[in-house]
Design a protein around this motif. Structure first.
Motif, PDB file in Angstrom:
ATOM      1  N   CYS A 183       7.223  17.870  -7.886  1.00  0.00           N
ATOM      2  CA  CYS A 183       8.070  18.867  -8.539  1.00  0.00           C
ATOM      3  C   CYS A 183       9.118  18.234  -9.458  1.00  0.00           C
ATOM      4  N   HIS A 184       9.486  17.003  -9.137  1.00  0.00           N
ATOM      5  CA  HIS A 184      10.514  16.299  -9.925  1.00  0.00           C
ATOM      6  C   HIS A 184       9.867  15.054 -10.553  1.00  0.00           C
ATOM      7  N   MET A 195      22.071  22.683  -5.572  1.00  0.00           N
ATOM      8  CA  MET A 195      21.223  23.891  -5.523  1.00  0.00           C
ATOM      9  C   MET A 195      21.814  25.022  -6.384  1.00  0.00           C
ATOM     10  N   HIS A 196      21.004  26.066  -6.594  1.00  0.00           N
ATOM     11  CA  HIS A 196      21.373  27.116  -7.551  1.00  0.00           C
ATOM     12  C   HIS A 196      22.739  27.733  -7.249  1.00  0.00           C
ATOM     13  N   CYS A 216       8.187  14.383  -3.520  1.00  0.00           N
ATOM     14  CA  CYS A 216       9.262  14.782  -4.437  1.00  0.00           C
ATOM     15  C   CYS A 216       8.769  14.842  -5.890  1.00  0.00           C
ATOM     16  N   TYR A 230      15.169  18.843   3.218  1.00  0.00           N
ATOM     17  CA  TYR A 230      13.752  18.562   2.907  1.00  0.00           C
ATOM     18  C   TYR A 230      13.037  17.954   4.116  1.00  0.00           C
TER      19      TYR A 230
HETATM   20  C1  HEC Z   1       8.019  22.393  -4.360  1.00  0.00           C
HETATM   21  C2  HEC Z   1       8.807  21.703  -5.344  1.00  0.00           C
HETATM   22  C3  HEC Z   1       9.838  20.705  -4.864  1.00  0.00           C
HETATM   23  C4  HEC Z   1       9.659  19.578  -4.096  1.00  0.00           C
HETATM   24  C5  HEC Z   1       8.373  19.086  -3.455  1.00  0.00           C
HETATM   25  C6  HEC Z   1      10.930  18.930  -4.040  1.00  0.00           C
HETATM   26  N1  HEC Z   1      11.866  19.650  -4.737  1.00  0.00           N
HETATM   27 FE1  HEC Z   1      13.812  19.162  -4.965  1.00  0.00          FE
HETATM   28  N2  HEC Z   1      14.163  20.988  -5.797  1.00  0.00           N
HETATM   29  C7  HEC Z   1      13.202  21.939  -6.091  1.00  0.00           C
HETATM   30  C8  HEC Z   1      13.848  23.173  -6.470  1.00  0.00           C
HETATM   31  C9  HEC Z   1      13.158  24.466  -6.873  1.00  0.00           C
HETATM   32  C10 HEC Z   1      15.225  22.952  -6.363  1.00  0.00           C
HETATM   33  C11 HEC Z   1      16.328  23.995  -6.581  1.00  0.00           C
HETATM   34  C12 HEC Z   1      16.291  24.937  -5.393  1.00  0.00           C
HETATM   35  C13 HEC Z   1      17.368  25.992  -5.383  1.00  0.00           C
HETATM   36  O1  HEC Z   1      18.426  25.777  -5.959  1.00  0.00           O
HETATM   37  O2  HEC Z   1      17.140  27.039  -4.762  1.00  0.00           O
HETATM   38  C14 HEC Z   1      15.385  21.564  -5.975  1.00  0.00           C
HETATM   39  C15 HEC Z   1      16.616  20.925  -5.824  1.00  0.00           C
HETATM   40  C16 HEC Z   1      16.766  19.587  -5.506  1.00  0.00           C
HETATM   41  C17 HEC Z   1      18.017  18.879  -5.508  1.00  0.00           C
HETATM   42  C18 HEC Z   1      19.355  19.459  -5.931  1.00  0.00           C
HETATM   43  C19 HEC Z   1      19.606  19.135  -7.386  1.00  0.00           C
HETATM   44  C20 HEC Z   1      20.751  19.881  -8.003  1.00  0.00           C
HETATM   45  O3  HEC Z   1      21.165  19.489  -9.108  1.00  0.00           O
HETATM   46  O4  HEC Z   1      21.249  20.863  -7.441  1.00  0.00           O
HETATM   47  C21 HEC Z   1      17.761  17.599  -5.128  1.00  0.00           C
HETATM   48  C22 HEC Z   1      18.756  16.463  -4.985  1.00  0.00           C
HETATM   49  C23 HEC Z   1      16.339  17.506  -4.868  1.00  0.00           C
HETATM   50  N3  HEC Z   1      15.766  18.729  -5.118  1.00  0.00           N
HETATM   51  C24 HEC Z   1      15.699  16.370  -4.447  1.00  0.00           C
HETATM   52  C25 HEC Z   1      14.387  16.367  -3.986  1.00  0.00           C
HETATM   53  C26 HEC Z   1      13.805  15.292  -3.213  1.00  0.00           C
HETATM   54  C27 HEC Z   1      14.500  13.988  -2.849  1.00  0.00           C
HETATM   55  C28 HEC Z   1      12.538  15.694  -2.887  1.00  0.00           C
HETATM   56  C29 HEC Z   1      11.548  14.989  -2.009  1.00  0.00           C
HETATM   57  C30 HEC Z   1      12.002  14.770  -0.634  1.00  0.00           C
HETATM   58  C31 HEC Z   1      12.335  17.011  -3.468  1.00  0.00           C
HETATM   59  N4  HEC Z   1      13.482  17.383  -4.124  1.00  0.00           N
HETATM   60  C32 HEC Z   1      11.178  17.739  -3.366  1.00  0.00           C
HETATM   61  C33 HEC Z   1      11.840  21.759  -5.975  1.00  0.00           C
HETATM   62  C34 HEC Z   1      11.242  20.757  -5.234  1.00  0.00           C
END
Ligand code: HEC
Ligand code: HEC
Length: 355
Positions: A208-209, A276-277, A205, A291
């Motif tokens: 990217c975050h 999500m978006h 996670c 995920y």
């Molecule tokens: C490759 C990069 C990437 C990884 C790795 C990743 N994320 Fe994300 N995450 C994103 C993106 C890009 C979005 C928005 C996607 C969309 O809206 O289409 C997102 C959206 C989210 C959201 C929604 C937030 C919102 O305000 O809408 C959450 C919660 C989240 N991720 C948690 C996690 C967690 C927990 C992990 C690990 C299990 C993780 N992410 C791994 C790229 C990533």
């Protein structure tokens, strides 16, 4: 003589240090009073008279009570239409290099703000149609007359649109908050274990975050890092997102950018459902399921297809197994990113209901 001047200069030095430290604090602490310009921006941010029919303000879609999001899948404009996207929080947006879900051209508050104020696709506030009326209304409003005069030296509220924009942007720059349990060293044991999982190679996670902003959009300016396809869609298994909302590809025209959206912050994320978006994921548990699966499967309807097999999906999203305990830890960690002081900090509250 020599001794006295040493003591004197030490005293002067000490005073400067104290002054410096206190002025640093006053710049950084969001609890501190707003400047006049920021205060003006705060009123404007919460003022529904900024919309063409008096129904919506910035805060209608970025509500302080909902951590500056709105709880809708897709926000609703002053004319009752849906905008294409879910409203993101504005807390700590100041630190983003790119604004909105998939528009790299919106790389400052000053550029971004033009869309909600004057945008036509759809009209959100529709301000351009009502500026003269607004000047008239505000000139008989003692708060605005005073503030516009204090900030811009203008009589009779003959302000310009760019002054309105500038003041709101000044206020947005004060929507800063780093007092979650994560920041205060108040994470419990589960949350700490969850943080370890979050950073680890199984979940990835933090790739990217990453902390402290929990989005690469604040730490990188590289478009290829900031926008990702997370496998939410795979229409007809042809690697496509819904054709009316293809993300970064709309701007870049690169076929490989289909379905790439900006990585959002995870601060206060437990409070900003849906996700999500396009707001198409209702709960945080569902986000984790997606995920864990390595993408979302849609079994019926026009969006049918398995996002797991979307060839444009980011390579970090491969899926993983979580035990019930690990899932609980991950959720505790995400909970530790909630800063409840946002709900009480005076500068975040609606000035019209605080009089
Ligand atoms: C490759 C990069 C990437 C990884 C790795 C990743 N994320 Fe994300 N995450 C994103 C993106 C890009 C979005 C928005 C996607 C969309 O809206 O289409 C997102 C959206 C989210 C959201 C929604 C937030 C919102 O305000 O809408 C959450 C919660 C989240 N991720 C948690 C996690 C967690 C927990 C992990 C690990 C299990 C993780 N992410 C791994 C790229 C990533
Ligand atoms: C009708 C609802 C609505 C109104 C009114 C509205 N917004 Fe938004 N805002 C949104 C949505 C939805 C997005 C995401 C836009 C997108 O990507 O298409 C957004 C995005 C943003 C962003 C980017 C945040 C980020 O994380 O990228 C900022 C900053 C912002 N709005 C500020 C404002 C300001 C300032 C106003 C008032 C002048 C305002 N908004 C009015 C719904 C709204």
């Amino acid at each position: 003589m020599h001794k006295i001047s040493t003591i004197q200069s030490l005293f002067v030095f000490f005073t400067i240090v104290v002054f410096f430290i206190s002025s640093c604090n006053s710049n950084n602490s969001p609890k501190d009073a707003l400047t006049k310009k920021e205060q003006l921006g705060r009123y404007l941010f919460f003022d529904t008279r900024l919309s063409l029919n008096g129904t919506k303000s910035c805060a209608s879609c970025h509500s302080n009570k909902m951590y500056f999001s709105d709880g809708y899948r897709k926000s609703i404009t002053s004319l009752g239409e849906n905008v294409p996207h879910n409203a993101p929080t504005l807390i700590n947006s100041k630190f983003l290099h790119y604004y909105d879900w998939a528009n790299p051209a919106a790389n400052s508050f000053a550029i971004q703000i033009k869309r909600p104020l004057y945008g036509n696709h759809p009209i959100e506030l529709g301000l351009d149609k009502s500026i003269i009326g607004l000047q008239r209304v505000f000139s008989s409003d003692s708060i605005y007359s005073t503030l516009f005069k204090a900030v811009y030296g203008i009589k009779d509220s003959l302000f310009t649109l760019s002054q309105i924009e500038e003041a709101i942007v000044a206020y947005e720059n004060r929507l800063i908050s780093f007092s979650a349990p994560f920041d205060n060293g108040k994470m419990d044991e589960d949350a700490q274990k969850g943080f370890t999982l979050f950073k680890g190679a199984k979940l990835n996670c933090a790739k990217c975050h990453p902390p402290p902003y929990f989005t690469l959009a604040s730490t990188s300016i590289n478009i290829d890092s900031v926008y990702s396809n997370t496998g939410l869609y795979n229409l007809d298994n042809k690697n496509q997102y819904p054709s009316d909302d293809i993300g970064l590809m709309t701007y870049s025209k690169r076929v490989t950018d289909n379905g790439k959206f900006k990585i959002p912050t995870l601060r206060n994320v437990m409070q900003t459902a849906p996700y999500m978006h396009d707001g198409s994921v209702n709960t945080i548990e569902e986000v984790i399921d997606i995920y864990a699966r390595g993408g979302r499967e849609i079994n019926y309807g026009k969006y049918k297809g398995d996002g797991k097999n979307n060839q444009l999906k980011n390579k970090l999203i491969t899926g993983f197994d979580l035990t019930q305990q690990e899932r609980k830890e991950l959720l505790s960690f995400l909970n530790s990113l909630t800063d409840t002081s946002i709900l009480t900090n005076k500068i975040f509250q609606n000035p019209f209901s605080n009089q």
